[in-house]
Design a protein around this motif. Structure first.
Motif, PDB file in Angstrom:
ATOM      1  N   ASN A   7       9.038  -9.595  16.930  1.00  0.00           N
ATOM      2  CA  ASN A   7       9.271  -8.662  15.832  1.00  0.00           C
ATOM      3  C   ASN A   7       7.993  -7.954  15.381  1.00  0.00           C
ATOM      4  O   ASN A   7       7.840  -7.630  14.217  1.00  0.00           O
ATOM      5  CB  ASN A   7       9.919  -9.396  14.654  1.00  0.00           C
ATOM      6  N   VAL A   8       7.079  -7.693  16.315  1.00  0.00           N
ATOM      7  CA  VAL A   8       5.831  -7.011  16.003  1.00  0.00           C
ATOM      8  C   VAL A   8       6.054  -5.508  16.102  1.00  0.00           C
ATOM      9  O   VAL A   8       6.578  -5.021  17.101  1.00  0.00           O
ATOM     10  CB  VAL A   8       4.712  -7.429  16.974  1.00  0.00           C
ATOM     11  N   THR A   9       5.681  -4.785  15.055  1.00  0.00           N
ATOM     12  CA  THR A   9       5.761  -3.333  15.089  1.00  0.00           C
ATOM     13  C   THR A   9       4.433  -2.742  14.655  1.00  0.00           C
ATOM     14  O   THR A   9       3.617  -3.412  14.008  1.00  0.00           O
ATOM     15  CB  THR A   9       6.888  -2.795  14.170  1.00  0.00           C
ATOM     16  N   LEU A  10       4.232  -1.502  15.015  1.00  0.00           N
ATOM     17  CA  LEU A  10       3.060  -0.739  14.586  1.00  0.00           C
ATOM     18  C   LEU A  10       3.538   0.427  13.743  1.00  0.00           C
ATOM     19  O   LEU A  10       4.586   1.002  14.007  1.00  0.00           O
ATOM     20  CB  LEU A  10       2.299  -0.183  15.791  1.00  0.00           C
ATOM     21  N   ARG A  11       2.759   0.743  12.731  1.00  0.00           N
ATOM     22  CA  ARG A  11       3.007   1.935  11.944  1.00  0.00           C
ATOM     23  C   ARG A  11       1.669   2.602  11.665  1.00  0.00           C
ATOM     24  O   ARG A  11       0.625   1.943  11.609  1.00  0.00           O
ATOM     25  CB  ARG A  11       3.738   1.604  10.641  1.00  0.00           C
ATOM     26  N   SER A  12       1.695   3.906  11.519  1.00  0.00           N
ATOM     27  CA  SER A  12       0.470   4.630  11.184  1.00  0.00           C
ATOM     28  C   SER A  12      -0.031   4.167   9.823  1.00  0.00           C
ATOM     29  O   SER A  12       0.755   3.940   8.902  1.00  0.00           O
ATOM     30  CB  SER A  12       0.728   6.133  11.145  1.00  0.00           C
ATOM     31  N   ALA A  13      -1.335   4.038   9.715  1.00  0.00           N
ATOM     32  CA  ALA A  13      -1.926   3.647   8.431  1.00  0.00           C
ATOM     33  C   ALA A  13      -1.725   4.765   7.410  1.00  0.00           C
ATOM     34  O   ALA A  13      -1.714   5.949   7.751  1.00  0.00           O
ATOM     35  CB  ALA A  13      -3.406   3.342   8.608  1.00  0.00           C
ATOM     36  N   THR A  14      -1.567   4.357   6.178  1.00  0.00           N
ATOM     37  CA  THR A  14      -1.423   5.289   5.055  1.00  0.00           C
ATOM     38  C   THR A  14      -2.633   5.128   4.143  1.00  0.00           C
ATOM     39  O   THR A  14      -3.400   4.153   4.282  1.00  0.00           O
ATOM     40  CB  THR A  14      -0.143   4.985   4.252  1.00  0.00           C
ATOM     41  N   PRO A  15      -2.818   6.023   3.184  1.00  0.00           N
ATOM     42  CA  PRO A  15      -3.926   5.846   2.236  1.00  0.00           C
ATOM     43  C   PRO A  15      -3.909   4.488   1.538  1.00  0.00           C
ATOM     44  O   PRO A  15      -4.966   3.934   1.223  1.00  0.00           O
ATOM     45  CB  PRO A  15      -3.738   7.006   1.253  1.00  0.00           C
ATOM     46  N   ASP A  16      -2.728   3.913   1.318  1.00  0.00           N
ATOM     47  CA  ASP A  16      -2.656   2.593   0.693  1.00  0.00           C
ATOM     48  C   ASP A  16      -3.305   1.511   1.555  1.00  0.00           C
ATOM     49  O   ASP A  16      -3.749   0.480   1.044  1.00  0.00           O
ATOM     50  CB  ASP A  16      -1.202   2.202   0.414  1.00  0.00           C
ATOM     51  N   ASP A  17      -3.359   1.720   2.875  1.00  0.00           N
ATOM     52  CA  ASP A  17      -3.962   0.738   3.772  1.00  0.00           C
ATOM     53  C   ASP A  17      -5.487   0.764   3.730  1.00  0.00           C
ATOM     54  O   ASP A  17      -6.131  -0.136   4.272  1.00  0.00           O
ATOM     55  CB  ASP A  17      -3.489   0.967   5.207  1.00  0.00           C
ATOM     56  N   ALA A  18      -6.060   1.763   3.082  1.00  0.00           N
ATOM     57  CA  ALA A  18      -7.523   1.846   2.997  1.00  0.00           C
ATOM     58  C   ALA A  18      -8.120   0.641   2.285  1.00  0.00           C
ATOM     59  O   ALA A  18      -9.287   0.311   2.491  1.00  0.00           O
ATOM     60  CB  ALA A  18      -7.946   3.139   2.295  1.00  0.00           C
ATOM     61  N   ALA A  19      -7.341  -0.048   1.478  1.00  0.00           N
ATOM     62  CA  ALA A  19      -7.819  -1.272   0.828  1.00  0.00           C
ATOM     63  C   ALA A  19      -7.581  -2.496   1.709  1.00  0.00           C
ATOM     64  O   ALA A  19      -8.318  -3.479   1.627  1.00  0.00           O
ATOM     65  CB  ALA A  19      -7.129  -1.460  -0.517  1.00  0.00           C
ATOM     66  N   VAL A  20      -6.578  -2.442   2.567  1.00  0.00           N
ATOM     67  CA  VAL A  20      -6.217  -3.581   3.419  1.00  0.00           C
ATOM     68  C   VAL A  20      -7.168  -3.705   4.608  1.00  0.00           C
ATOM     69  O   VAL A  20      -7.595  -4.812   4.970  1.00  0.00           O
ATOM     70  CB  VAL A  20      -4.755  -3.433   3.911  1.00  0.00           C
ATOM     71  N   ILE A  21      -7.500  -2.587   5.229  1.00  0.00           N
ATOM     72  CA  ILE A  21      -8.304  -2.607   6.457  1.00  0.00           C
ATOM     73  C   ILE A  21      -9.678  -3.247   6.244  1.00  0.00           C
ATOM     74  O   ILE A  21     -10.085  -4.102   7.037  1.00  0.00           O
ATOM     75  CB  ILE A  21      -8.390  -1.192   7.065  1.00  0.00           C
ATOM     76  N   ALA A  46     -12.930   0.723   0.782  1.00  0.00           N
ATOM     77  CA  ALA A  46     -11.616   1.337   0.562  1.00  0.00           C
ATOM     78  C   ALA A  46     -11.762   2.795   0.150  1.00  0.00           C
ATOM     79  O   ALA A  46     -10.935   3.634   0.506  1.00  0.00           O
ATOM     80  CB  ALA A  46     -10.838   0.549  -0.493  1.00  0.00           C
ATOM     81  N   ASP A  47     -12.832   3.127  -0.566  1.00  0.00           N
ATOM     82  CA  ASP A  47     -13.051   4.500  -1.017  1.00  0.00           C
ATOM     83  C   ASP A  47     -13.538   5.423   0.096  1.00  0.00           C
ATOM     84  O   ASP A  47     -13.311   6.627   0.035  1.00  0.00           O
ATOM     85  CB  ASP A  47     -14.058   4.541  -2.165  1.00  0.00           C
ATOM     86  N   SER A  48     -14.222   4.873   1.092  1.00  0.00           N
ATOM     87  CA  SER A  48     -14.808   5.723   2.130  1.00  0.00           C
ATOM     88  C   SER A  48     -14.066   5.676   3.469  1.00  0.00           C
ATOM     89  O   SER A  48     -14.343   6.476   4.344  1.00  0.00           O
ATOM     90  CB  SER A  48     -16.273   5.326   2.361  1.00  0.00           C
ATOM     91  N   GLY A  53      -6.082   7.520  12.763  1.00  0.00           N
ATOM     92  CA  GLY A  53      -6.362   6.773  13.985  1.00  0.00           C
ATOM     93  C   GLY A  53      -6.113   5.280  13.871  1.00  0.00           C
ATOM     94  O   GLY A  53      -6.187   4.573  14.863  1.00  0.00           O
ATOM     95  N   HIS A  54      -5.832   4.801  12.667  1.00  0.00           N
ATOM     96  CA  HIS A  54      -5.531   3.385  12.460  1.00  0.00           C
ATOM     97  C   HIS A  54      -4.023   3.160  12.508  1.00  0.00           C
ATOM     98  O   HIS A  54      -3.258   3.960  11.981  1.00  0.00           O
ATOM     99  CB  HIS A  54      -6.031   2.902  11.086  1.00  0.00           C
ATOM    100  N   GLU A  55      -3.628   2.066  13.126  1.00  0.00           N
ATOM    101  CA  GLU A  55      -2.242   1.628  13.102  1.00  0.00           C
ATOM    102  C   GLU A  55      -2.216   0.221  12.534  1.00  0.00           C
ATOM    103  O   GLU A  55      -3.079  -0.604  12.849  1.00  0.00           O
ATOM    104  CB  GLU A  55      -1.644   1.628  14.504  1.00  0.00           C
ATOM    105  N   MET A  56      -1.224  -0.034  11.710  1.00  0.00           N
ATOM    106  CA  MET A  56      -1.099  -1.332  11.073  1.00  0.00           C
ATOM    107  C   MET A  56      -0.111  -2.181  11.856  1.00  0.00           C
ATOM    108  O   MET A  56       0.950  -1.705  12.271  1.00  0.00           O
ATOM    109  CB  MET A  56      -0.645  -1.174   9.626  1.00  0.00           C
TER     110      MET A  56
END
Length: 151
Positions: A7-21, A46-48, A53-56
């Motif tokens: 059940n592994v999926t990829l999704r394009s990163a969103t601005p909300d993911d800038a804190a997760v990465i 997270a700010d910079s 190009g990131h996928e979650m």
């Protein structure tokens, strides 16, 4: 060995993911960076962070990792492959990398990445995946995968 999740999926990163990465980066890289440089130096905050190009990596609705790549004329560069500790050694990283290898092959490009010299487990993983060492310096090992070169 842990079961291979289906059940592994990829999704394009969103601005909300800038804190997760950055949190994933620190969880995966901090010990190796401290061993090499004596301190933790995140690549971005997270700010910079630019999430293009990131996928979650998502399992059962939970974000558990990320992969980032950058196509260039000479190669597809993998700049990040971070997985939460609890899902490592379950073939997820290998599956993600295999997808990027197939993408690069469709563009007639090799895949290149770099590994910190203090992270021998990651280097062994990439070598098992068929990557070859291009060069080393005091901080990093540079590796490449060329389609048709795996054994």
């Amino acid at each position: 060995m842990a079961a291979r999740p289906t059940n592994v999926t990829l999704r394009s990163a969103t601005p909300d993911d800038a804190a997760v990465i950055p949190r994933l980066e620190e969880a995966c890289m901090r010990d190796y960076a401290v061993a090499l440089w004596g301190e933790w130096r995140p690549s971005a905050t997270a700010d910079s962070l630019v999430v293009a190009g990131h996928e979650m990596v998502v399992i059962t609705g939970q974000t558990v990792g990320c992969i980032a790549g950058e196509p260039r004329p000479e190669a597809l560069l993998i700049t990040k492959l971070y997985l939460a500790e609890e899902i490592r050694n379950r073939w997820i990283g290998a599956g993600l990398l295999r997808q990027k290898i197939e993408l690069a092959a469709s563009m007639n490009l090799p895949v290149r990445l770099r590994v910190l010299s203090t992270n021998p487990d990651a280097l062994r993983f990439y070598l098992r995946m068929g990557f070859k060492i291009l060069m080393r310096d005091a901080e990093r090992v540079f590796v490449e995968y060329k389609a048709g070169s795996d054994t």
